[in-house]
Structure formats: C-alpha cells, structure tokens
Scaffold this active site. Structure first.
Site, PDB file in Angstrom:
ATOM      1  N   GLY A 186       0.821  -1.215   0.000  1.00 37.54           N
ATOM      2  CA  GLY A 186       0.000   0.000   0.000  1.00 37.54           C
ATOM      3  C   GLY A 186       0.847   1.254   0.000  1.00 37.54           C
ATOM      4  O   GLY A 186       0.581   2.207   0.733  1.00 37.54           O
ATOM      5  N   ALA A 187       1.878   1.270  -0.873  1.00 38.97           N
ATOM      6  CA  ALA A 187       2.864   2.355  -0.854  1.00 38.97           C
ATOM      7  C   ALA A 187       2.473   3.535  -1.738  1.00 38.97           C
ATOM      8  O   ALA A 187       3.224   4.506  -1.855  1.00 38.97           O
ATOM      9  CB  ALA A 187       4.227   1.824  -1.298  1.00 38.97           C
ATOM     10  N   ARG A 247      -0.142   5.653  -1.457  1.00 43.63           N
ATOM     11  CA  ARG A 247      -0.732   6.849  -0.845  1.00 43.63           C
ATOM     12  C   ARG A 247      -0.689   6.723   0.678  1.00 43.63           C
ATOM     13  O   ARG A 247      -0.349   5.663   1.206  1.00 43.63           O
ATOM     14  CB  ARG A 247      -2.165   7.091  -1.332  1.00 43.63           C
ATOM     15  CG  ARG A 247      -3.145   5.981  -1.059  1.00 43.63           C
ATOM     16  CD  ARG A 247      -4.447   6.199  -1.819  1.00 43.63           C
ATOM     17  NE  ARG A 247      -5.325   5.043  -1.725  1.00 43.63           N
ATOM     18  CZ  ARG A 247      -6.381   4.970  -0.908  1.00 43.63           C
ATOM     19  NH1 ARG A 247      -6.679   5.993  -0.127  1.00 43.63           N
ATOM     20  NH2 ARG A 247      -7.123   3.890  -0.886  1.00 43.63           N
ATOM     21  N   VAL A 302      -3.189  -7.677  -1.599  1.00 45.62           N
ATOM     22  CA  VAL A 302      -2.913  -8.611  -0.498  1.00 45.62           C
ATOM     23  C   VAL A 302      -4.040  -9.615  -0.277  1.00 45.62           C
ATOM     24  O   VAL A 302      -3.904 -10.525   0.538  1.00 45.62           O
ATOM     25  CB  VAL A 302      -2.574  -7.885   0.829  1.00 45.62           C
ATOM     26  CG1 VAL A 302      -1.318  -7.049   0.694  1.00 45.62           C
ATOM     27  CG2 VAL A 302      -3.747  -7.068   1.343  1.00 45.62           C
ATOM     28  N   ASN A 349       1.635  -2.510   5.582  1.00 43.18           N
ATOM     29  CA  ASN A 349       0.900  -1.250   5.769  1.00 43.18           C
ATOM     30  C   ASN A 349      -0.506  -1.264   5.162  1.00 43.18           C
ATOM     31  O   ASN A 349      -1.404  -0.611   5.677  1.00 43.18           O
ATOM     32  CB  ASN A 349       1.728  -0.108   5.151  1.00 43.18           C
ATOM     33  CG  ASN A 349       0.901   1.143   4.969  1.00 43.18           C
ATOM     34  OD1 ASN A 349       0.643   1.883   5.918  1.00 43.18           O
ATOM     35  ND2 ASN A 349       0.444   1.391   3.739  1.00 43.18           N
ATOM     36  N   SER A 403      -2.891  -0.170  15.110  1.00 43.59           N
ATOM     37  CA  SER A 403      -3.581   1.104  15.375  1.00 43.59           C
ATOM     38  C   SER A 403      -3.819   1.185  16.873  1.00 43.59           C
ATOM     39  O   SER A 403      -3.896   0.142  17.538  1.00 43.59           O
ATOM     40  CB  SER A 403      -4.924   1.126  14.645  1.00 43.59           C
ATOM     41  OG  SER A 403      -5.740   2.184  15.117  1.00 43.59           O
ATOM     42  N   TYR A 458     -13.178  -2.964  12.403  1.00 47.22           N
ATOM     43  CA  TYR A 458     -11.810  -2.515  12.114  1.00 47.22           C
ATOM     44  C   TYR A 458     -10.943  -2.651  13.371  1.00 47.22           C
ATOM     45  O   TYR A 458      -9.816  -3.156  13.306  1.00 47.22           O
ATOM     46  CB  TYR A 458     -11.844  -1.064  11.632  1.00 47.22           C
ATOM     47  CG  TYR A 458     -10.483  -0.414  11.479  1.00 47.22           C
ATOM     48  CD1 TYR A 458      -9.721  -0.612  10.342  1.00 47.22           C
ATOM     49  CD2 TYR A 458      -9.972   0.424  12.476  1.00 47.22           C
ATOM     50  CE1 TYR A 458      -8.474  -0.010  10.200  1.00 47.22           C
ATOM     51  CE2 TYR A 458      -8.734   1.037  12.339  1.00 47.22           C
ATOM     52  CZ  TYR A 458      -7.984   0.813  11.196  1.00 47.22           C
ATOM     53  OH  TYR A 458      -6.752   1.407  11.064  1.00 47.22           O
ATOM     54  N   ALA A 468     -11.333  -4.651  15.825  1.00 42.41           N
ATOM     55  CA  ALA A 468     -11.064  -6.079  16.057  1.00 42.41           C
ATOM     56  C   ALA A 468      -9.956  -6.579  15.131  1.00 42.41           C
ATOM     57  O   ALA A 468      -9.093  -7.365  15.535  1.00 42.41           O
ATOM     58  CB  ALA A 468     -12.344  -6.885  15.847  1.00 42.41           C
ATOM     59  N   ILE A 514      -4.489   9.850  11.763  1.00 41.07           N
ATOM     60  CA  ILE A 514      -3.482  10.413  10.850  1.00 41.07           C
ATOM     61  C   ILE A 514      -4.220  10.961   9.624  1.00 41.07           C
ATOM     62  O   ILE A 514      -5.181  10.357   9.148  1.00 41.07           O
ATOM     63  CB  ILE A 514      -2.471   9.312  10.411  1.00 41.07           C
ATOM     64  CG1 ILE A 514      -1.866   8.605  11.649  1.00 41.07           C
ATOM     65  CG2 ILE A 514      -1.373   9.906   9.532  1.00 41.07           C
ATOM     66  CD1 ILE A 514      -1.131   9.493  12.628  1.00 41.07           C
TER      67      ILE A 514
HETATM   68  N1  LIG Z   1      -5.100   7.066   8.897  1.00 36.15           N
HETATM   69  C1  LIG Z   1      -5.210   6.727  10.164  1.00 36.15           C
HETATM   70  O1  LIG Z   1      -5.767   7.468  10.994  1.00 36.15           O
HETATM   71  C2  LIG Z   1      -4.637   5.409  10.650  1.00 36.15           C
HETATM   72  C3  LIG Z   1      -4.507   5.218  12.043  1.00 36.15           C
HETATM   73  C4  LIG Z   1      -4.007   4.021  12.517  1.00 36.15           C
HETATM   74  C5  LIG Z   1      -3.597   3.031  11.643  1.00 36.15           C
HETATM   75  N2  LIG Z   1      -3.726   3.240  10.286  1.00 36.15           N
HETATM   76  C6  LIG Z   1      -3.298   2.153   9.413  1.00 36.15           C
HETATM   77  O2  LIG Z   1      -2.265   2.621   8.557  1.00 36.15           O
HETATM   78  C7  LIG Z   1      -2.266   1.870   7.342  1.00 36.15           C
HETATM   79  C8  LIG Z   1      -2.298   2.839   6.151  1.00 36.15           C
HETATM   80  O3  LIG Z   1      -3.507   3.568   6.237  1.00 36.15           O
HETATM   81  P1  LIG Z   1      -3.701   4.999   5.547  1.00 36.15           P
HETATM   82  O4  LIG Z   1      -4.270   5.888   6.570  1.00 36.15           O
HETATM   83  O5  LIG Z   1      -2.492   5.389   4.800  1.00 36.15           O
HETATM   84  O6  LIG Z   1      -4.922   4.637   4.543  1.00 36.15           O
HETATM   85  P2  LIG Z   1      -5.196   5.000   3.030  1.00 36.15           P
HETATM   86  O7  LIG Z   1      -4.720   6.361   2.713  1.00 36.15           O
HETATM   87  O8  LIG Z   1      -6.634   4.660   2.844  1.00 36.15           O
HETATM   88  O9  LIG Z   1      -4.279   3.961   2.220  1.00 36.15           O
HETATM   89  C9  LIG Z   1      -4.526   2.587   2.287  1.00 36.15           C
HETATM   90  C10 LIG Z   1      -3.523   1.863   1.424  1.00 36.15           C
HETATM   91  O10 LIG Z   1      -3.784   0.444   1.510  1.00 36.15           O
HETATM   92  C11 LIG Z   1      -3.906  -0.054   0.168  1.00 36.15           C
HETATM   93  N3  LIG Z   1      -4.774  -1.225   0.082  1.00 36.15           N
HETATM   94  C12 LIG Z   1      -6.078  -1.341   0.428  1.00 36.15           C
HETATM   95  N4  LIG Z   1      -6.538  -2.565   0.134  1.00 36.15           N
HETATM   96  C13 LIG Z   1      -5.492  -3.252  -0.431  1.00 36.15           C
HETATM   97  C14 LIG Z   1      -5.330  -4.551  -0.957  1.00 36.15           C
HETATM   98  N5  LIG Z   1      -6.343  -5.434  -1.001  1.00 36.15           N
HETATM   99  N6  LIG Z   1      -4.120  -4.902  -1.443  1.00 36.15           N
HETATM  100  C15 LIG Z   1      -3.082  -4.030  -1.429  1.00 36.15           C
HETATM  101  N7  LIG Z   1      -3.172  -2.765  -0.977  1.00 36.15           N
HETATM  102  C16 LIG Z   1      -4.369  -2.386  -0.472  1.00 36.15           C
HETATM  103  C17 LIG Z   1      -4.489   1.125  -0.615  1.00 36.15           C
HETATM  104  O11 LIG Z   1      -4.340   0.893  -2.002  1.00 36.15           O
HETATM  105  P3  LIG Z   1      -5.364   1.548  -3.102  1.00 36.15           P
HETATM  106  O12 LIG Z   1      -4.885   2.942  -3.361  1.00 36.15           O
HETATM  107  O13 LIG Z   1      -5.266   0.641  -4.277  1.00 36.15           O
HETATM  108  O14 LIG Z   1      -6.741   1.532  -2.474  1.00 36.15           O
HETATM  109  C18 LIG Z   1      -3.644   2.249  -0.065  1.00 36.15           C
HETATM  110  O15 LIG Z   1      -2.371   2.249  -0.635  1.00 36.15           O
HETATM  111  C19 LIG Z   1      -3.482   0.958   7.401  1.00 36.15           C
HETATM  112  O16 LIG Z   1      -3.099  -0.321   7.839  1.00 36.15           O
HETATM  113  C20 LIG Z   1      -4.353   1.628   8.457  1.00 36.15           C
HETATM  114  O17 LIG Z   1      -5.253   0.737   9.068  1.00 36.15           O
HETATM  115  C21 LIG Z   1      -4.226   4.407   9.785  1.00 36.15           C
END
Ligand SMILES: NC(=O)c1ccc[n+]([C@@H]2O[C@H](COP(=O)([O-])OP(=O)(O)OC[C@H]3O[C@@H](n4cnc5c(N)ncnc54)[C@H](OP(=O)(O)O)[C@@H]3O)[C@@H](O)[C@H]2O)c1
Length: 249
Positions: free
Chosen positions: A17-18, A20, A66, A88, A141, A154, A156, A187
């Site tokens: 998920g690199a 964005r 994934v 990620n 998280s 989520y 869970a 974030i």
């Molecule tokens: N943002 C927050 O507040 C927060 C807080 C705690 C933890 N996190 C965790 O941090 C990580 C990154 O989140 P983020 O905030 O950067 O979210 P995001 O901006 O929504 O990005 C999610 C990333 O995961 C990829 N992804 C989704 N489904 C996928 C799949 N089936 N196979 C491969 N890649 C996939 C997306 O790809 P596409 O562009 O193709 O959809 C995107 O690159 C996640 O694990 C999230 O749970 C986020």
C-alpha cells in the site's frame, strides 16, 4: 527494546500500500534515510508514477493485492533481496457490530488487515531470514488496543494484528528478524478523512517508525495522540477501553 537494531541505510524494503497515505510516507522516509531500494506494492502501479519519477530505479513498483494469493506469490518471487517488510496496506469500514452490513464490512476489514498481512508475512519470512538481519513492521492502530464502537470490526482486525505481531515476534526471536508493532492514532490520510478530530501527519509517522528501527523498538507510538494513549495503556488497558467506548464519532 529488541537487540535487533539496525540502520535502514543500504537496506532493501518492501512496503504494501505504498501509493498513498502512510505507506507512501514510509517509502519516502526509507529512501530519504538511505535505503538502497524500496519495492512499492500497489494494486495499480500507475499510482506510483510520481514516486518513480522522483526516486527513479531506487523505487521499484510491484503490483500487489494482499487479498490475492497469486499476486502475493508473484511479488515475493520478484523481490528475493528484501530485508524489511512493512505490512501497511489496510482498509476501514465505519460501523459497530450491530450496524447494517456489519458482517460484510468486517469480513473485508479482516481480508485485508488480517489475512492479507498474514499471507504477505508468510510469503516473505524465509526471504527475511535468508537476508538477516531483517524486520517485519506491522501497522496496527491504537484502535487495536481498545475497541472503538464506531469502527468495531476494524478495531477487532487491528487487535488481531497486535496479537499476531506478538506471536510473530516470539516465533522469530532467534531468527534475526525484528518484529515491530506500530500503533498510530488519527493520521491525516484518505482513511481518516471522515473523522472530525485532530490528526498528525503521515510524514511524522514515517519518521518515528524509521527512527524506531534504528533503536530496535518493538512497540511504536508514532504520533502525539498515540504516545499519550500508549502511556495510559501501559498503566491501565481498562482506562483505554472506557475512553474509546465513550467515543461514538
Ligand atoms: N489514517 C489513520 O488514521 C490510521 C490510524 C491508525 C492506523 N492506520 C493504518 O495505517 C495503514 C495505512 O492507512 P492509511 O491511513 O495510509 O490509509 P489510506 O490512505 O486509505 O491507504 C490505504 C492503502 O492500503 C492499500 N490497500 C487497500 N486494500 C489493499 C489490498 N487489497 N491490497 C493491497 N493494498 C491495499 C491502498 O491501495 P489503493 O490505493 O489501491 O486503495 C492504499 O495504498 C493501514 O493499515 C491503516 O489501518 C491508519
């Protein structure tokens, strides 16, 4: 604190998920801190064009979904020199356990956040052992440390990631592979855009994470809110459950 501390300079990393959000920031920070190469996993590799034009051959696009076993196998086959795996990729569905579509939504959260992470880790573990010292970095998280009813499924899934991180750490303790759990608070990414609250930046998460690799930390609270939550959780997990339970968005 683990003994497996290492600099990322000269290392080869794979980030799922690199394209964005936090994953993109991690890929950038690894490269800025001297990683030799970052394999950038993305479902649509065209979404990596900006990164590729900036980092050229040090940023290698890898098509990765994934939830697709053959996609994972192809990715691992093409990247046999990986030393750091960053799990990620993630999705989040809003809603509690009794909300409409709860089962379908939770299934999707688990397919990516739990099963995707497990399958990718299993595909890479022998590669990491062969190229030791290695690291698996699992993005959980703060919601994995106490359930937030507004994002129950989520939460869970992230609790499962927390537990899997502990298990992987025990299993790989003698194998030269550091297993790090990362527990961000809110974030500023697409995932959190519907949440009205103060948010830290992806860049800060990435900086903290890479610094933590350097010092060999096992549990990383990479932003202002999570640092506070991490301290409270260490003293009283029940206090976190109560505080999160009262937050309904
Ligand atoms: N943002 C927050 O507040 C927060 C807080 C705690 C933890 N996190 C965790 O941090 C990580 C990154 O989140 P983020 O905030 O950067 O979210 P995001 O901006 O929504 O990005 C999610 C990333 O995961 C990829 N992804 C989704 N489904 C996928 C799949 N089936 N196979 C491969 N890649 C996939 C997306 O790809 P596409 O562009 O193709 O959809 C995107 O690159 C996640 O694990 C999230 O749970 C986020």
């Amino acid at each position: 604190m683990s003994e497996a501390q290492f600099s990322v300079a000269g290392k080869v990393a794979f980030v799922s998920g690199a394209n964005r959000g936090i994953g993109k920031a991690i890929a950038i920070e690894l490269l800025e801190k001297g990683a030799k190469r970052v394999y950038a996993g993305a479902r649509d590799v065209r979404s990596l064009n900006n990164l590729i034009s900036h980092y050229v051959e040090r940023l290698v696009p890898i098509e990765l979904d994934v939830t697709d076993a053959s996609s994972i196998a192809r990715a691992a086959e093409a990247t046999r020199d990986v030393q750091i795996l960053v799990n990620n990729a993630g999705v989040l569905h809003v809603g509690g356990f009794f909300s409409k579509d709860a089962e379908e939504n939770m299934q999707q959260d688990f397919d990516v956040n739990v099963w995707g992470l497990l399958k990718l880790s299993r595909a890479f573990v022998e590669i990491l052992k062969n190229n030791r010292p290695g690291a698996i970095v699992n993005i959980s998280s703060v919601a994995g440390l106490g359930n937030m009813p507004m994002i129950g499924g989520y939460s869970a899934s992230k609790a499962a990631v927390h537990s899997m991180t502990q298990g992987m750490r025990g299993e790989l303790a003698q194998e030269g592979v550091l297993v790090m759990g990362v527990y961000p608070g809110p974030i500023d990414t697409d995932m959190a855009k519907s949440f009205e609250m103060e948010k830290d930046s992806s860049a800060n998460v990435a900086k903290d994470l890479v610094q933590a690799l350097l010092t060999g930390e096992e549990d990383v609270f990479p932003d202002m809110m999570s640092k506070q939550i991490g301290k409270t959780y260490a003293g009283s997990p029940k206090a976190i459950e109560k505080a999160f339970g009262e937050y309904r968005g």
